[in-house]
Structures are given as C-alpha cells and as structure tokens.
Design an enzyme around this catalytic site. Structure first.
Site, PDB file in Angstrom:
ATOM      1  N   LYS A  69      32.614  44.551  39.955  1.00 50.46           N
ATOM      2  CA  LYS A  69      33.106  45.679  40.756  1.00 50.46           C
ATOM      3  C   LYS A  69      33.477  46.844  39.843  1.00 50.46           C
ATOM      4  O   LYS A  69      33.190  48.003  40.149  1.00 50.46           O
ATOM      5  CB  LYS A  69      34.304  45.236  41.611  1.00 50.46           C
ATOM      6  CG  LYS A  69      33.876  44.384  42.795  1.00 50.46           C
ATOM      7  CD  LYS A  69      35.008  43.616  43.437  1.00 50.46           C
ATOM      8  CE  LYS A  69      34.433  42.592  44.411  1.00 50.46           C
ATOM      9  NZ  LYS A  69      35.402  41.673  44.987  1.00 50.46           N
ATOM     10  N   ASP A  95      37.817  46.452  51.957  1.00 55.07           N
ATOM     11  CA  ASP A  95      37.226  45.125  52.181  1.00 55.07           C
ATOM     12  C   ASP A  95      37.064  44.829  53.679  1.00 55.07           C
ATOM     13  O   ASP A  95      36.356  43.896  54.055  1.00 55.07           O
ATOM     14  CB  ASP A  95      38.173  44.055  51.604  1.00 55.07           C
ATOM     15  CG  ASP A  95      37.569  43.330  50.419  1.00 55.07           C
ATOM     16  OD1 ASP A  95      36.341  43.360  50.270  1.00 55.07           O
ATOM     17  OD2 ASP A  95      38.349  42.740  49.658  1.00 55.07           O
ATOM     18  N   GLN A 152      41.592  40.591  45.486  1.00 52.81           N
ATOM     19  CA  GLN A 152      40.556  39.580  45.264  1.00 52.81           C
ATOM     20  C   GLN A 152      41.022  38.215  45.766  1.00 52.81           C
ATOM     21  O   GLN A 152      42.114  37.772  45.443  1.00 52.81           O
ATOM     22  CB  GLN A 152      40.224  39.520  43.755  1.00 52.81           C
ATOM     23  CG  GLN A 152      39.062  38.637  43.408  1.00 52.81           C
ATOM     24  CD  GLN A 152      37.720  39.110  43.967  1.00 52.81           C
ATOM     25  OE1 GLN A 152      37.468  40.308  44.074  1.00 52.81           O
ATOM     26  NE2 GLN A 152      36.865  38.184  44.350  1.00 52.81           N
TER      27      GLN A 152
HETATM   28  N1  GUN Z   1      36.290  36.789  47.149  1.00 55.75           N
HETATM   29  C1  GUN Z   1      34.986  36.479  47.309  1.00 55.75           C
HETATM   30  N2  GUN Z   1      34.351  37.528  47.883  1.00 55.75           N
HETATM   31  C2  GUN Z   1      35.267  38.492  48.081  1.00 55.75           C
HETATM   32  C3  GUN Z   1      35.214  39.788  48.630  1.00 55.75           C
HETATM   33  O1  GUN Z   1      34.172  40.293  49.053  1.00 55.75           O
HETATM   34  N3  GUN Z   1      36.383  40.467  48.649  1.00 55.75           N
HETATM   35  C4  GUN Z   1      37.533  39.943  48.182  1.00 55.75           C
HETATM   36  N4  GUN Z   1      38.635  40.683  48.262  1.00 55.75           N
HETATM   37  N5  GUN Z   1      37.620  38.745  47.673  1.00 55.75           N
HETATM   38  C5  GUN Z   1      36.487  38.023  47.618  1.00 55.75           C
END
Ligand code: GUN
Length: 314
Positions: A79, A146, A123
């Site tokens: 990211k 998200d 996350q």
């Molecule tokens: N953990 C696995 N995929 C994701 C995601 O797309 N967003 C977040 N915040 N955590 C994750």
C-alpha cells in the site's frame, strides 16, 4: 479447409479485440488481466493526483497496523509503494501487540480530526484481545477508504454514494472492463466475510444479478456452484473450486490468495482445470489482488476530493 479458415478468422478477430486467450482441448477462456487493468487505473490516478496538487489538495492516507502479522506487513508495504507511485502522501502507525482498545480508538479519533489526513486504514486482523468492529466503528465514514464502517456498509446496502470496500469494488471494475453484464445473471459467491463476500453480494445485487452466498454450512455446495453464470470464490482454501463444480461457459472470479506446499501463490480455484470450461477467469497472482490496491488508491483520491468540496453531499 473451410473450417481452418473459420478458426483462423476467429483467432484474428479475438487478437484484434485485444483478448488474450489460451486454447485448451478446443475451449478457450478469456483471462481477466487484473494486473494490466490495475496499472491503467493507477496511471490515471497519478494524473488526477497531480491535478489535485495543483489546486493545493494533497491526498493523504494513514495506515494503522497493530502487532507483527507477517502477511499484514507485506500488504502494508504494498500500500505504501502504491501511494508513493501515485503521489499520495502516506503515514504509518505501527502499534505494539499489547495496545489497549482505548489507545487504538484514541489514535483513530485523533486521525479523524487531522485535516491533512483524508483516508484511514486499519489493517486487519487485529490481536485477539481487540474488537475490530469497535475500532472500525470509530473511523469517520468520510475517511473510511476501506468501506468497513457501519455507515459505509449501510449506505452500500441502501444504494447511497459511499466508499465500496476495495476487493468487491475491484471485481466490479473487472466486470465493467470486460463488458460482463450482471443483469439477470445467477451469481454464486462462496464465502460470507465482511471484507469480500457480503459487500460483493450487495454490489452484484445493485447491478441486477440474482445472488446466492454459500458458506461452510451450505448443503450441497456443488448444486449451487454448477448453476452459477458467475462464480466467485472467496474462501481461502487452495484449489477448492474444481472443474466439476463449474458450469460450461461460466465467468469465474478467484479472490483467494493461498500458498501451496512449495510456497507458491495459488488461488481458491484450480485454474488449469477450470480454465477449460470457463468463458472468463481471473488468474492468481495477477487477477483480483492488484485490483484491491488500485481501488484503495481510488478511494483515497475520492476522499480527498469530497473533503475539499464545499458542496459535497457525501
Ligand atoms: N486485511 C486483509 N485485507 C485487508 C484489506 O483490504 N483492508 C484491511 N484494512 N485489512 C485487510
């Protein structure tokens, strides 16, 4: 002779239309190239980000990670790389495994109030002693890139303008790019997670599909998958979907990211076999995965625009 000519003409037509395909025992599935589409989206976002900066708007994402989950570390690194490439400002908050719910919620509230921060991403997963839903609830829906807060989910269900969570949004973009129409189609989703299965079902429903969500307690799973026009696998089990579960000509989307015995990335679908019966199929890697990050970047740019628009009704 005539048949040969027809085959050659068909191949030329498909190549001319930019469709990459593999021929297997007389069948061919178009490979949905998520990696290529994600690259195109990211290039466009980079241009948009440059334009915003000229107007004095500097999109910024804040990422919170608790503990040391190795997979999460890789996701977070990817990211940050994507932000860097597009020109989105980025800050990381790495928190100790032992942090309390209160401390986590306090950090979220602080970021909610920082004007320069447009998007907040917490996350997942979190250590067991923390309640992820409580933490998501603390994120301002205006910064919820998200799409996981109750407000965003509620707006998605009701059909309002909102942040759509990134993996489902990426899958919908793939359908759009490949002109895969959903109206009237039977969509079967295997997996009912809050991150993928449930929001994806809402997106398909909004596009007039008839949606079935299957899960670990579903009776006779194959009965459902075999009638799917569009089959989406989001289970997290390597090669779970086999050829006998798929209807001839179905569109198959693989959301799974698993490691096999050799440590190689594989999806939830037995690609080599299912490709022989599908009309379209996403590969792993290079399918849904890159789209997820591209759509996160899209959501950060959207957040920055909405937060700087006096007339925003978002
Ligand atoms: N953990 C696995 N995929 C994701 C995601 O797309 N967003 C977040 N915040 N955590 C994750």
């Amino acid at each position: 002779m005539l048949i040969t000519v027809i085959y050659i003409a068909k191949d030329i037509f498909l190549l001319y239309n930019g469709q990459k395909f593999e021929r297997n025992e007389g069948r061919m599935a178009t490979i949905i190239e998520g990696k290529t589409l994600a690259k195109k989206i990211r290039e466009n976002l980079k241009i948009e980000c440059e334009e915003l900066k000229k107007q004095g708007i500097k999109p910024k994402l804040a990422v919170i990670m608790v503990g040391n989950n190795p997979a999460s570390k890789v996701y977070v690194k990817n990211k940050s790389k994507a932000c860097n490439e597009i020109g989105i400002e980025y800050e990381e908050h790495f928190l100790e495994e032992t942090i309390s719910q209160q401390e986590l919620n306090d950090l979220i509230k602080k970021l909610n109030n920082e004007k320069e921060v447009n998007g907040i991403l917490l996350q997942s997963p979190l250590p067991e002693h923390l309640d992820i839903n409580q933490a998501f609830k603390a994120i301002s829906y205006r910064k919820d890139v998200d799409g996981f807060t109750p407000s965003s989910v509620g707006k998605l269900v009701m059909g309002g303008d909102t942040f759509i969570s990134c993996t489902p949004y990426g899958v919908m973009k793939m359908f759009e790019e490949y002109n895969i129409e959903l109206t009237g189609k039977d969509v079967v989703i295997i997996g009912r997670s809050n991150i993928v299965g449930k929001p994806l079902a809402q997106c398909c429903l909004a596009n007039n599909a008839t949606v079935t969500i299957c899960h670990s307690r579903t009776k006779d799973l194959k009965k459902h998958t075999q009638r799917a026009d569009i089959l989406i696998a989001a289970i997290g089990k390597a090669k779970f979907v086999t050829k006998d579960m798929v209807k001839e000509g179905a569109v198959v989307v693989d959301v799974g990211i698993n490691r096999n015995e050799e440590g190689k990335l594989v999806g939830d679908v037995d690609f080599d076999e299912v490709e022989k019966v599908a009309s379209y199929i996403t590969p792993v890697p290079g399918g849904v995965g890159p789209m997820t990050i591209a759509m996160l970047m899209n959501n950060v740019i959207k957040a920055a625009k909405e937060q700087n628009n006096e007339n925003s009704t978002f």
